[in-house]
Scaffold this motif. Structure first.
Motif, short mmCIF file in Angstrom:
data_model
loop_
_atom_site.label_atom_id
_atom_site.label_comp_id
_atom_site.label_asym_id
_atom_site.label_seq_id
_atom_site.Cartn_x
_atom_site.Cartn_y
_atom_site.Cartn_z
N ILE A 116 41.39 37.82 33.89
CA ILE A 116 40.46 38.34 34.91
C ILE A 116 39.08 37.73 34.65
CG2 ILE A 116 39.27 40.42 35.72
CD1 ILE A 116 41.91 41.89 35.34
N ARG A 117 38.67 36.89 35.56
CA ARG A 117 37.36 36.22 35.42
C ARG A 117 36.38 36.68 36.49
NH1 ARG A 117 39.01 30.04 33.87
NH2 ARG A 117 40.72 30.59 32.51
N HIS A 118 36.91 37.27 37.53
CA HIS A 118 36.06 37.79 38.59
C HIS A 118 36.55 39.19 38.95
CE1 HIS A 118 34.42 33.79 39.03
NE2 HIS A 118 35.66 33.34 39.06
N GLU A 119 35.63 39.99 39.45
CA GLU A 119 36.00 41.38 39.69
C GLU A 119 37.11 41.56 40.70
OE1 GLU A 119 32.10 43.04 40.26
OE2 GLU A 119 31.71 42.36 38.23
N ASP B 41 30.24 40.86 32.99
CA ASP B 41 31.63 40.43 32.81
C ASP B 41 32.48 41.28 33.74
OD1 ASP B 41 33.45 42.45 31.31
OD2 ASP B 41 31.56 42.55 30.24
N PRO B 42 33.60 40.75 34.16
CA PRO B 42 34.36 41.43 35.22
C PRO B 42 35.26 42.55 34.70
CG PRO B 42 35.42 39.38 34.64
CD PRO B 42 34.19 39.47 33.78
N ILE B 43 35.25 42.79 33.39
CA ILE B 43 36.20 43.77 32.83
C ILE B 43 35.54 45.12 32.56
CG2 ILE B 43 37.72 44.27 30.88
CD1 ILE B 43 38.36 41.32 30.73
#
Lengths: 154, 106
Positions: A116-119, B41-43
């Protein structure tokens, strides 16, 4: 979907109830992350050991040499909590914070596995996708984390 | 990392002490604080990030939320500053909480 119930008993006491499958899930996830951490330089745990000085590798190496053990120990001790959540009758706030940290680092590990690199990356992970089960667990951990943060904010 | 600790001792009147002539640029450099940056960061969950700022730095919910939203929308936010030692400690604590933090001179 989270299936966890957190009840504040007193100012600094919480009861955390989880199901048997959650208990097993937490324990398995903690085991897997420990295995990944033990493999030095595993890309799955890179996000747990970020670079502090991105523009100065010498300073970064010095910083790492000083804090790496402490950071590693912090992650490992947080993971220990995941092995025994169902056995703990009451959590003090500090314990609940450690549980929150543990859930978060496991979730970071899963997010890395899911790349997961983008939301909005997870919108591609629909039923039938090879990573779908992992994604469901990732979502559950997000809900559990939200519940803990909410309980601690009250 | 204790590199930048300056120890000031009173020079003896009986010995010859050479005081280095620090240019204004160098003086300014020494005085510039170190800044801790948290990156998007997306997490990490937004609520988690905000709560972590409150817990680690004692910020109000409003200030923590504003910083979290800066991280989310602008990609980064300066969350603390001070001596290099303090900044490194803050970075460690943020890393312990799974946040992506770096430090740099202001």
């Amino acid at each position: 979907m989270a299936g966890m119930i957190i009840t504040q008993l007193e100012e600094d006491k919480y009861r955390v109830e989880i199901t048997l499958w959650q208990s097993q899930l937490f324990s398995n996830l903690a085991y897997e992350l420990r295995e990944s951490i033990a493999k030095k330089n595993s890309p799955l745990v890179q996000r747990l050991f970020p670079i502090a000085y991105p523009d100065d590798m010498t300073a970064n190496r010095e910083f790492e040499s000083l804090i790496q053990k402490e950071l590693l120990q912090s992650h490992l001790s947080a993971l220990e909590i995941l092995d025994s959540v169902s056995e703990v009758e009451e959590f003090h706030e500090a314990g609940l914070v450690r549980l929150m940290q543990a859930i978060n680092i496991v979730r970071i590990g899963l997010g890395t596995r899911l790349d997961i690199r983008h939301e909005d990356d997870f919108y591609d992970i629909t039923e039938g996708h090879p990573d779908h089960d992992l994604w469901v667990i990732y979502q559950i951990l997000g809900e559990v984390l939200s519940l803990i943060v909410e309980a601690l904010q009250l | 990392m204790m590199k930048n600790v300056m120890t000031l001792t009173k020079p003896s009147l009986q010995t010859s002490t050479v005081i280095p002539d620090l240019g204004s640029d160098q003086l300014t450099d020494i005085q510039r604080p170190w800044v801790v940056i948290v990156w998007n960061d997306p997490i990490n969950l937004m609520s988690y990030v905000s709560f972590t700022f409150q817990k680690l730095f004692g910020y109000t919910k409003e200030k923590a939320n504003a910083l979290m939203l800066d991280v989310h929308h602008k990609g980064r936010a300066a969350v603390s500053q001070g001596t290099r030692e303090k900044a490194e400690l803050d970075v460690l604590r943020l890393h312990q909480h799974g946040l992506w933090a770096t430090l740099q001179r202001d």
